[in-house]
Scaffold this motif. Structure first.
Motif, PDB file in Angstrom:
ATOM      1  N   SER A  68      53.542  22.131 120.174  1.00 29.33           N
ATOM      2  CA  SER A  68      54.354  23.089 120.931  1.00 29.33           C
ATOM      3  C   SER A  68      55.739  23.304 120.324  1.00 29.33           C
ATOM      4  CB  SER A  68      54.498  22.609 122.381  1.00 29.33           C
ATOM      5  OG  SER A  68      55.233  21.398 122.411  1.00 29.33           O
ATOM      6  N   TRP A  69      56.020  22.672 119.194  1.00 27.14           N
ATOM      7  CA  TRP A  69      57.326  22.836 118.568  1.00 27.14           C
ATOM      8  C   TRP A  69      57.486  24.240 117.999  1.00 27.14           C
ATOM      9  CZ3 TRP A  69      57.674  17.788 115.194  1.00 27.14           C
ATOM     10  CH2 TRP A  69      57.792  16.696 116.054  1.00 27.14           C
ATOM     11  N   ASP A  70      58.712  24.693 117.981  1.00 22.63           N
ATOM     12  CA  ASP A  70      59.037  26.013 117.440  1.00 22.63           C
ATOM     13  C   ASP A  70      59.397  25.851 115.962  1.00 22.63           C
ATOM     14  OD1 ASP A  70      59.947  28.519 116.799  1.00 22.63           O
ATOM     15  OD2 ASP A  70      61.519  28.572 118.311  1.00 22.63           O
ATOM     16  N   ASP A  71      58.399  25.976 115.083  1.00 19.28           N
ATOM     17  CA  ASP A  71      58.605  25.768 113.651  1.00 19.28           C
ATOM     18  C   ASP A  71      59.571  26.785 113.042  1.00 19.28           C
ATOM     19  OD1 ASP A  71      56.920  23.636 113.678  1.00 19.28           O
ATOM     20  OD2 ASP A  71      55.220  24.706 112.821  1.00 19.28           O
ATOM     21  N   GLU A  72      59.474  28.020 113.478  1.00 22.39           N
ATOM     22  CA  GLU A  72      60.328  29.060 112.893  1.00 22.39           C
ATOM     23  C   GLU A  72      61.803  28.756 113.134  1.00 22.39           C
ATOM     24  OE1 GLU A  72      59.075  32.898 114.176  1.00 22.39           O
ATOM     25  OE2 GLU A  72      57.008  32.542 113.544  1.00 22.39           O
ATOM     26  N   ASP A  73      62.132  28.339 114.340  1.00 16.54           N
ATOM     27  CA  ASP A  73      63.513  27.998 114.650  1.00 16.54           C
ATOM     28  C   ASP A  73      63.970  26.805 113.824  1.00 16.54           C
ATOM     29  OD1 ASP A  73      66.005  28.196 116.136  1.00 16.54           O
ATOM     30  OD2 ASP A  73      65.360  26.341 117.137  1.00 16.54           O
ATOM     31  N   PHE A  74      63.111  25.790 113.656  1.00 21.52           N
ATOM     32  CA  PHE A  74      63.461  24.628 112.844  1.00 21.52           C
ATOM     33  C   PHE A  74      63.792  25.051 111.419  1.00 21.52           C
ATOM     34  CE2 PHE A  74      62.083  21.661 109.579  1.00 21.52           C
ATOM     35  CZ  PHE A  74      62.933  20.603 109.833  1.00 21.52           C
ATOM     36  N   TRP A  75      62.923  25.837 110.796  1.00 19.65           N
ATOM     37  CA  TRP A  75      63.149  26.228 109.393  1.00 19.65           C
ATOM     38  C   TRP A  75      64.375  27.126 109.258  1.00 19.65           C
ATOM     39  CZ3 TRP A  75      61.450  23.182 106.039  1.00 19.65           C
ATOM     40  CH2 TRP A  75      60.247  22.510 106.208  1.00 19.65           C
ATOM     41  N   ARG A  76      64.641  27.963 110.263  1.00 20.26           N
ATOM     42  CA  ARG A  76      65.829  28.810 110.242  1.00 20.26           C
ATOM     43  C   ARG A  76      67.089  27.939 110.266  1.00 20.26           C
ATOM     44  NH1 ARG A  76      63.557  32.274 113.307  1.00 20.26           N
ATOM     45  NH2 ARG A  76      64.097  31.274 115.266  1.00 20.26           N
ATOM     46  N   ARG A  77      67.111  26.934 111.146  1.00 18.71           N
ATOM     47  CA  ARG A  77      68.265  26.032 111.212  1.00 18.71           C
ATOM     48  C   ARG A  77      68.371  25.169 109.963  1.00 18.71           C
ATOM     49  NH1 ARG A  77      67.586  22.382 115.322  1.00 18.71           N
ATOM     50  NH2 ARG A  77      65.489  23.082 115.733  1.00 18.71           N
ATOM     51  N   HIS A  78      67.241  24.761 109.433  1.00 16.80           N
ATOM     52  CA  HIS A  78      67.235  23.953 108.210  1.00 16.80           C
ATOM     53  C   HIS A  78      67.846  24.733 107.047  1.00 16.80           C
ATOM     54  CE1 HIS A  78      65.846  21.039 105.285  1.00 16.80           C
ATOM     55  NE2 HIS A  78      65.228  21.994 104.624  1.00 16.80           N
ATOM     56  N   GLU A  79      67.450  25.952 106.883  1.00 19.16           N
ATOM     57  CA  GLU A  79      67.993  26.788 105.808  1.00 19.16           C
ATOM     58  C   GLU A  79      69.486  27.046 106.020  1.00 19.16           C
ATOM     59  OE1 GLU A  79      66.665  27.769 102.915  1.00 19.16           O
ATOM     60  OE2 GLU A  79      64.935  26.550 103.473  1.00 19.16           O
ATOM     61  N   ALA A  80      69.882  27.239 107.276  1.00 25.00           N
ATOM     62  CA  ALA A  80      71.300  27.474 107.577  1.00 25.00           C
ATOM     63  C   ALA A  80      72.128  26.244 107.231  1.00 25.00           C
ATOM     64  CB  ALA A  80      71.463  27.833 109.055  1.00 25.00           C
ATOM     65  N   GLU A  81      71.603  25.048 107.451  1.00 26.04           N
ATOM     66  CA  GLU A  81      72.324  23.825 107.102  1.00 26.04           C
ATOM     67  C   GLU A  81      72.452  23.665 105.586  1.00 26.04           C
ATOM     68  OE1 GLU A  81      70.241  20.656 108.980  1.00 26.04           O
ATOM     69  OE2 GLU A  81      70.853  21.251 110.993  1.00 26.04           O
ATOM     70  N   LYS A  82      71.461  24.117 104.855  1.00 25.87           N
ATOM     71  CA  LYS A  82      71.507  23.996 103.389  1.00 25.87           C
ATOM     72  C   LYS A  82      72.488  24.991 102.790  1.00 25.87           C
ATOM     73  CE  LYS A  82      67.534  24.220 101.426  1.00 25.87           C
ATOM     74  NZ  LYS A  82      66.141  24.342 101.021  1.00 25.87           N
ATOM     75  N   ASP A  83      72.602  26.156 103.398  1.00 25.96           N
ATOM     76  CA  ASP A  83      73.477  27.213 102.876  1.00 25.96           C
ATOM     77  C   ASP A  83      74.502  27.572 103.953  1.00 25.96           C
ATOM     78  OD1 ASP A  83      74.548  29.190 101.289  1.00 25.96           O
ATOM     79  OD2 ASP A  83      73.023  30.656 101.824  1.00 25.96           O
ATOM     80  N   PRO A  84      75.636  26.848 104.031  1.00 32.15           N
ATOM     81  CA  PRO A  84      76.577  27.047 105.131  1.00 32.15           C
ATOM     82  C   PRO A  84      77.375  28.347 105.048  1.00 32.15           C
ATOM     83  CG  PRO A  84      77.421  25.417 103.590  1.00 32.15           C
ATOM     84  CD  PRO A  84      76.049  25.796 103.122  1.00 32.15           C
ATOM     85  N   GLU A  85      77.161  29.182 104.093  1.00 28.72           N
ATOM     86  CA  GLU A  85      77.947  30.428 103.949  1.00 28.72           C
ATOM     87  C   GLU A  85      77.696  31.385 105.034  1.00 28.72           C
ATOM     88  OE1 GLU A  85      77.418  31.981 100.062  1.00 28.72           O
ATOM     89  OE2 GLU A  85      78.063  30.155  99.137  1.00 28.72           O
TER      90      GLU A  85
END
Length: 72
Positions: free
Chosen positions: A55-72
């Protein structure tokens, strides 16, 4: 503690005792029972976590993960 009489494969018991480094049959049987119970508990926990993960929201996880990698 219960006293129980059972027939055990002597070759398998000897091999297990050598691998475990125990000296008595009682130690080996108790060790095997504890390890079995622990392994089953871990397996059941993994199945529970896997069911929860469905039931986890994978799309939201990957979106936040990418945002953490690229803080711009």
């Amino acid at each position: 503690m219960a006293s129980t009489q059972i027939d055990i494969d002597d070759d398998a018991l000897d091999a297990a005792m050598r691998l475990a480094g125990v000296r008595t049959k009682k130690e080996m049987v108790n060790l095997a029972l504890r390890e079995y119970a622990q392994r089953r508990a871990r397996s059941e926990a993994r199945l529970r976590y896997f069911a929860q993960a469905q039931s986890w929201d994978d799309e939201d996880f990957w979106r936040r993960h990418e945002a953490e990698k690229d803080p711009e």
